[in-house]
Design a protein around this motif. Structure first.
Motif, mmCIF file in Angstrom:
data_model
loop_
_atom_site.group_PDB
_atom_site.id
_atom_site.type_symbol
_atom_site.label_atom_id
_atom_site.label_comp_id
_atom_site.label_asym_id
_atom_site.label_seq_id
_atom_site.Cartn_x
_atom_site.Cartn_y
_atom_site.Cartn_z
ATOM 1 N N LEU A 107 8.376 -0.737 -7.782
ATOM 2 C CA LEU A 107 8.597 -2.010 -7.104
ATOM 3 C C LEU A 107 9.873 -2.632 -7.657
ATOM 4 C CD1 LEU A 107 4.948 -3.384 -7.326
ATOM 5 C CD2 LEU A 107 6.077 -2.410 -5.312
ATOM 6 N N PRO A 108 10.532 -3.496 -6.906
ATOM 7 C CA PRO A 108 11.763 -4.132 -7.403
ATOM 8 C C PRO A 108 11.574 -4.833 -8.751
ATOM 9 C CG PRO A 108 11.498 -4.583 -5.070
ATOM 10 C CD PRO A 108 10.246 -3.876 -5.516
ATOM 11 N N GLU A 109 10.399 -5.470 -8.937
ATOM 12 C CA GLU A 109 10.145 -6.146 -10.215
ATOM 13 C C GLU A 109 10.076 -5.136 -11.355
ATOM 14 O OE1 GLU A 109 7.202 -6.569 -7.745
ATOM 15 O OE2 GLU A 109 8.815 -7.607 -6.727
ATOM 16 N N GLU A 110 9.485 -3.956 -11.072
ATOM 17 C CA GLU A 110 9.386 -2.915 -12.087
ATOM 18 C C GLU A 110 10.768 -2.379 -12.450
ATOM 19 O OE1 GLU A 110 5.070 -0.839 -11.229
ATOM 20 O OE2 GLU A 110 6.755 -0.272 -9.960
ATOM 21 N N VAL A 111 11.604 -2.204 -11.444
ATOM 22 C CA VAL A 111 12.961 -1.725 -11.687
ATOM 23 C C VAL A 111 13.717 -2.724 -12.555
ATOM 24 C CG1 VAL A 111 15.190 -1.188 -10.608
ATOM 25 C CG2 VAL A 111 13.073 -0.356 -9.580
#
Length: 171
Positions: free
Chosen positions: A83-87
């Motif tokens: 997910l973008p937050e994980e990236v």
């Protein structure tokens, strides 16, 4: 070459940083290994022998250029689509870890890299760094401790309490 090229390039990035230097040094290491195959002793793993040659070539280049080199991390560590937050979180953590690893003495950083990123045994690391296995154990223990202290100090400085990187240090 196919078997060892990618791991060797990652190892050399720890010392050299620049892709051009890394690829040149890897090529020099493979060429030196080929030219000196008659000196290789099967009592030691080939990978450790090759890494020793590459390390020596890299150190020669660093001494020649007398410059500080950046550390890069392998950013392809996640197999699933993050997910973008994980990236964002991963990149932030990787940047912090890279900065903190730079603060370690070279022998600690190299030992930690070879053990946890390249998954070399203590004996293989000892061959690469040309020190006794007992010293490798000390390097790894002290390196992890210094890394933990540096991460805690940075987390406190940035107001993050214990920080998010503690799980990486406890390996």
């Amino acid at each position: 070459m196919d078997r060892y090229q990618a791991p060797l390039i990652h190892f050399l990035r720890r010392t050299l940083g620049s892709d051009e230097d890394v690829f040149d040094c890897a090529q020099d290491a493979f060429l030196a290994a080929y030219r000196n195959l008659n000196r290789y002793s099967e009592e030691h793993p080939f990978r450790a022998w090759l890494y020793t040659i590459a390390r020596n070539k890299a150190l020669d280049l660093v001494r020649k250029r007398r410059r500080e080199v950046p550390l890069t991390l392998n950013e392809n560590m996640v197999d699933h689509q993050p997910l973008p937050e994980e990236v964002y979180l991963f990149n932030e953590q990787a940047t912090m870890l890279a900065e903190v690893l730079k603060e370690l003495p070279d022998h600690y950083g190299q030992a930690l890299y070879l053990r946890f990123h390249q998954e070399l045994s203590y004996e293989e690391i000892a061959l690469v760094l040309d020190v006794p296995v007992s010293r490798i154990k000390t390097y790894l223990h002290r390196g992890k401790e210094k890394l933990r202290q540096n991460l805690e100090r940075r987390a406190i400085h940035e107001g993050n309490g214990q920080g998010v990187m503690d799980s990486h240090v406890s390996r």
